[in-house]
Motif scaffolding. Sequence first.
Motif, PDB file in Angstrom:
ATOM      1  N   ILE A 126      47.677  -4.735 -42.636  1.00  0.00           N
ATOM      2  CA  ILE A 126      46.939  -4.017 -43.774  1.00  0.00           C
ATOM      3  C   ILE A 126      45.541  -3.637 -43.639  1.00  0.00           C
ATOM      4  CG2 ILE A 126      46.466  -3.742 -46.300  1.00  0.00           C
ATOM      5  CD1 ILE A 126      49.219  -5.016 -46.845  1.00  0.00           C
ATOM      6  N   ALA A 127      44.912  -4.748 -43.455  1.00  0.00           N
ATOM      7  CA  ALA A 127      43.508  -4.609 -43.194  1.00  0.00           C
ATOM      8  C   ALA A 127      43.102  -4.111 -41.920  1.00  0.00           C
ATOM      9  CB  ALA A 127      42.947  -6.265 -42.992  1.00  0.00           C
ATOM     10  N   THR A 128      43.948  -4.272 -40.711  1.00  0.00           N
ATOM     11  CA  THR A 128      43.361  -3.383 -39.479  1.00  0.00           C
ATOM     12  C   THR A 128      43.794  -1.898 -39.946  1.00  0.00           C
ATOM     13  OG1 THR A 128      44.461  -5.314 -38.305  1.00  0.00           O
ATOM     14  CG2 THR A 128      44.461  -3.197 -37.040  1.00  0.00           C
ATOM     15  N   VAL A 129      44.658  -1.663 -40.436  1.00  0.00           N
ATOM     16  CA  VAL A 129      44.945  -0.213 -40.858  1.00  0.00           C
ATOM     17  C   VAL A 129      43.727   0.507 -41.483  1.00  0.00           C
ATOM     18  CG1 VAL A 129      46.416   1.491 -41.808  1.00  0.00           C
ATOM     19  CG2 VAL A 129      47.309  -0.172 -40.403  1.00  0.00           C
ATOM     20  N   TYR A 130      43.396  -0.376 -42.581  1.00  0.00           N
ATOM     21  CA  TYR A 130      42.466   0.133 -43.478  1.00  0.00           C
ATOM     22  C   TYR A 130      41.317   0.284 -43.009  1.00  0.00           C
ATOM     23  CZ  TYR A 130      38.893   0.522 -47.163  1.00  0.00           C
ATOM     24  OH  TYR A 130      38.011   0.980 -47.855  1.00  0.00           O
ATOM     25  N   TRP A 131      40.687  -0.625 -41.975  1.00  0.00           N
ATOM     26  CA  TRP A 131      39.476  -0.526 -41.608  1.00  0.00           C
ATOM     27  C   TRP A 131      39.334   0.576 -40.245  1.00  0.00           C
ATOM     28  CZ3 TRP A 131      35.376  -1.918 -44.064  1.00  0.00           C
ATOM     29  CH2 TRP A 131      35.442  -2.994 -44.961  1.00  0.00           C
ATOM     30  N   TRP A 132      40.341   0.647 -39.543  1.00  0.00           N
ATOM     31  CA  TRP A 132      40.136   1.602 -38.734  1.00  0.00           C
ATOM     32  C   TRP A 132      40.529   3.227 -39.133  1.00  0.00           C
ATOM     33  CZ3 TRP A 132      38.202   1.231 -34.119  1.00  0.00           C
ATOM     34  CH2 TRP A 132      38.375  -0.134 -33.335  1.00  0.00           C
ATOM     35  N   SER A 133      41.162   3.239 -40.167  1.00  0.00           N
ATOM     36  CA  SER A 133      41.219   4.567 -40.880  1.00  0.00           C
ATOM     37  C   SER A 133      40.046   5.042 -41.481  1.00  0.00           C
ATOM     38  CB  SER A 133      42.439   4.322 -41.896  1.00  0.00           C
ATOM     39  OG  SER A 133      43.799   4.062 -41.423  1.00  0.00           O
ATOM     40  N   ILE A 134      39.389   3.934 -42.067  1.00  0.00           N
ATOM     41  CA  ILE A 134      37.951   4.623 -42.904  1.00  0.00           C
ATOM     42  C   ILE A 134      36.865   4.612 -41.846  1.00  0.00           C
ATOM     43  CG2 ILE A 134      37.243   2.185 -43.366  1.00  0.00           C
ATOM     44  CD1 ILE A 134      36.920   5.249 -45.496  1.00  0.00           C
ATOM     45  N   TRP A 135      37.034   3.877 -40.738  1.00  0.00           N
ATOM     46  CA  TRP A 135      36.101   4.237 -39.698  1.00  0.00           C
ATOM     47  C   TRP A 135      36.494   5.556 -39.127  1.00  0.00           C
ATOM     48  CZ3 TRP A 135      32.258   3.055 -36.294  1.00  0.00           C
ATOM     49  CH2 TRP A 135      31.388   1.990 -36.617  1.00  0.00           C
ATOM     50  N   ALA A 136      37.663   5.945 -38.925  1.00  0.00           N
ATOM     51  CA  ALA A 136      37.843   7.193 -38.167  1.00  0.00           C
ATOM     52  C   ALA A 136      37.638   8.333 -39.143  1.00  0.00           C
ATOM     53  CB  ALA A 136      39.434   7.337 -37.825  1.00  0.00           C
ATOM     54  N   LEU A 137      38.008   7.984 -40.380  1.00  0.00           N
ATOM     55  CA  LEU A 137      37.811   9.076 -41.609  1.00  0.00           C
ATOM     56  C   LEU A 137      36.067   9.374 -41.779  1.00  0.00           C
ATOM     57  CD1 LEU A 137      38.529  10.902 -43.685  1.00  0.00           C
ATOM     58  CD2 LEU A 137      38.352   9.223 -45.375  1.00  0.00           C
ATOM     59  N   SER A 138      35.309   8.280 -41.501  1.00  0.00           N
ATOM     60  CA  SER A 138      33.769   8.636 -41.591  1.00  0.00           C
ATOM     61  C   SER A 138      33.168   9.347 -40.425  1.00  0.00           C
ATOM     62  CB  SER A 138      33.349   7.183 -41.778  1.00  0.00           C
ATOM     63  OG  SER A 138      33.741   6.613 -42.756  1.00  0.00           O
ATOM     64  N   ALA A 139      33.530   8.723 -39.237  1.00  0.00           N
ATOM     65  CA  ALA A 139      33.138   9.344 -38.050  1.00  0.00           C
ATOM     66  C   ALA A 139      33.692  10.723 -37.831  1.00  0.00           C
ATOM     67  CB  ALA A 139      33.626   8.516 -36.842  1.00  0.00           C
ATOM     68  N   GLY A 140      34.738  10.957 -38.045  1.00  0.00           N
ATOM     69  CA  GLY A 140      35.264  12.280 -38.046  1.00  0.00           C
ATOM     70  C   GLY A 140      34.754  13.319 -38.891  1.00  0.00           C
ATOM     71  N   SER A 141      34.630  13.035 -40.229  1.00  0.00           N
ATOM     72  CA  SER A 141      33.893  13.930 -40.992  1.00  0.00           C
ATOM     73  C   SER A 141      32.698  14.364 -40.832  1.00  0.00           C
ATOM     74  CB  SER A 141      33.886  13.053 -42.510  1.00  0.00           C
ATOM     75  OG  SER A 141      35.358  12.852 -43.125  1.00  0.00           O
ATOM     76  N   VAL A 142      31.811  13.407 -40.167  1.00  0.00           N
ATOM     77  CA  VAL A 142      30.283  13.638 -39.708  1.00  0.00           C
ATOM     78  C   VAL A 142      30.678  14.705 -38.518  1.00  0.00           C
ATOM     79  CG1 VAL A 142      28.435  12.750 -38.640  1.00  0.00           C
ATOM     80  CG2 VAL A 142      29.386  11.735 -40.558  1.00  0.00           C
ATOM     81  N   LEU A 143      31.349  14.525 -37.653  1.00  0.00           N
ATOM     82  CA  LEU A 143      31.414  15.264 -36.564  1.00  0.00           C
ATOM     83  C   LEU A 143      32.062  16.682 -36.845  1.00  0.00           C
ATOM     84  CD1 LEU A 143      33.177  12.881 -33.891  1.00  0.00           C
ATOM     85  CD2 LEU A 143      30.973  13.798 -33.899  1.00  0.00           C
ATOM     86  N   LEU A 144      32.966  16.778 -37.985  1.00  0.00           N
ATOM     87  CA  LEU A 144      33.704  17.866 -38.183  1.00  0.00           C
ATOM     88  C   LEU A 144      32.474  18.620 -39.284  1.00  0.00           C
ATOM     89  CD1 LEU A 144      35.920  20.221 -38.318  1.00  0.00           C
ATOM     90  CD2 LEU A 144      36.814  18.646 -40.433  1.00  0.00           C
ATOM     91  N   PHE A 145      32.090  18.217 -40.254  1.00  0.00           N
ATOM     92  CA  PHE A 145      31.517  18.968 -41.317  1.00  0.00           C
ATOM     93  C   PHE A 145      29.762  19.029 -41.072  1.00  0.00           C
ATOM     94  CE2 PHE A 145      35.204  17.117 -43.421  1.00  0.00           C
ATOM     95  CZ  PHE A 145      35.857  18.405 -43.705  1.00  0.00           C
ATOM     96  N   ARG A 146      29.403  17.933 -40.369  1.00  0.00           N
ATOM     97  CA  ARG A 146      27.962  18.242 -40.114  1.00  0.00           C
ATOM     98  C   ARG A 146      27.570  18.947 -38.752  1.00  0.00           C
ATOM     99  NH1 ARG A 146      24.374  15.307 -43.183  1.00  0.00           N
ATOM    100  NH2 ARG A 146      23.062  17.059 -42.196  1.00  0.00           N
ATOM    101  N   ILE A 147      28.702  19.098 -37.799  1.00  0.00           N
ATOM    102  CA  ILE A 147      28.494  19.514 -36.453  1.00  0.00           C
ATOM    103  C   ILE A 147      29.212  20.593 -36.180  1.00  0.00           C
ATOM    104  CG2 ILE A 147      28.230  18.998 -33.972  1.00  0.00           C
ATOM    105  CD1 ILE A 147      27.493  16.005 -34.704  1.00  0.00           C
ATOM    106  N   GLY A 148      30.684  20.356 -36.291  1.00  0.00           N
ATOM    107  CA  GLY A 148      31.526  21.348 -35.659  1.00  0.00           C
ATOM    108  C   GLY A 148      31.532  22.467 -36.357  1.00  0.00           C
ATOM    109  N   MET A 149      31.994  22.306 -37.904  1.00  0.00           N
ATOM    110  CA  MET A 149      32.022  23.470 -38.756  1.00  0.00           C
ATOM    111  C   MET A 149      30.968  24.448 -38.699  1.00  0.00           C
ATOM    112  SD  MET A 149      34.553  22.455 -41.760  1.00  0.00           S
ATOM    113  CE  MET A 149      34.354  24.106 -42.573  1.00  0.00           C
ATOM    114  N   PRO A 150      29.680  24.015 -38.947  1.00  0.00           N
ATOM    115  CA  PRO A 150      28.374  24.830 -38.815  1.00  0.00           C
ATOM    116  C   PRO A 150      28.184  25.603 -37.634  1.00  0.00           C
ATOM    117  CG  PRO A 150      27.924  22.635 -39.967  1.00  0.00           C
ATOM    118  CD  PRO A 150      29.379  22.343 -39.305  1.00  0.00           C
TER     119      PRO A 150
END
Length: 437
Positions: free
Chosen positions: A175-199
Amino acid sequence: MIWATSLFVVALWIACGGVTAVLGVNAETVTTLGRLTGLVAANLLLYQVLLMARVPLFERGFGRDGITRLHRFVGFWSFWLMGAHIALLAVGYAMAAGINPLVQLWSFIWEYPGMLLATAGTLLILLVVVTSIRRARRHLRYESWHLLHLYAYLGVGLALPHQLWTGADFLSSPIATVYWWSIWALSAGSVLLFRIGMPLLRSTRRALRVAGVEADGARGVTIRVTGRDLATLGARAGQFFVWRFLDGPGWTRAHPFSLSAAPGSELTLTARVLGDGTRRLTALLPGTRVIVEGPYGEMTGERRTGTKLLMIGAGAGVAPLVSLLETEGYGPGEAMLITRESAAEDALRQEAIAHLISTRGLSYLPFIGPRSSGASSWIPATHEAWSGADLLRHLVPEPKDHDVFICGGEAWMKDLRRDLVGAGFPAHRIHSESFTI
């Protein structure tokens, strides 16, 4: 959600024997508390990245003011917990080894996997935190502050990986492994998508370019931007974009500017020329490519519930108010605009305001001159014999019928909001938005 996930992280720590380790009241107690503060700090830090990522769901749900408050609150908590994490681990390990805590800290940095990167990341985050303190922020140019603030992403990227390499709590259970890797991926993906990709994608597809640059008042500039299918951006009067103009060195520094005219076949922004970034705007050439993030903001006509309008803006804060006055419905005498300027020649959007007066029956009252030395700093010295609340009641005898939109400096809006409530304007009908972090 942020506090619930923090409690979830604490629950994972308890499930791995954290409470038992604390009860020993020894070196392991200090070390275990260090692990706990590190876990919660890491969780808050990742949510801090999400708050900086301009995720549309959060922007629409909280508005810019809400995001700003969360950003500061979560950011400072994550920083103090990170400091406690470092200090407690150094003391705990030093107690167990019987050495000086500073020696143990030096050992962490040089001998443990990923700790050199973590140290560099921590120093970058410290730099961002120090420059985000309001007193320090006031002494920095916006361009310098913005560049330093971008180091927060690098700081997080360097500070957290060591916890995946050396922190057993991150990998203590599936559970801990899934949570931490998920929040890591969500944070990094959001920056790449909404701050760089979409604009980049949206601006390129719409071929946004500067159509015109015009002086506005003695110290202002208005810029018109054209492109294809601008209506599909979904911009509304009162909202703002984060703008980048690809005119050479410095284009990476983004600036938030509100729409200063009703969005249609063009997007119009108006800025007060104060620093290097806004001075660059005066030299833009027609045809310059533009990249935008947004639209953002909830200070729109959709928040309106009354029948009349009172608009009060200081300096460049008049820009979104003019765009709202151009799109909202009201009859002659049902809308009033009050503006604050130190000098009459600095007033912005005067042609647009004159057009609204002649065609829509807008009432316009410019307050010119130095600010009052009294409690109501939003009024000019020429009216300081009045209390702010009394002046508002004199100008607007029926406050309960009005929606009030205000835009200006943070301290200025705080004083104004207090007087508006004191004058009888319903608090839920006073609308504002701040860009200040």
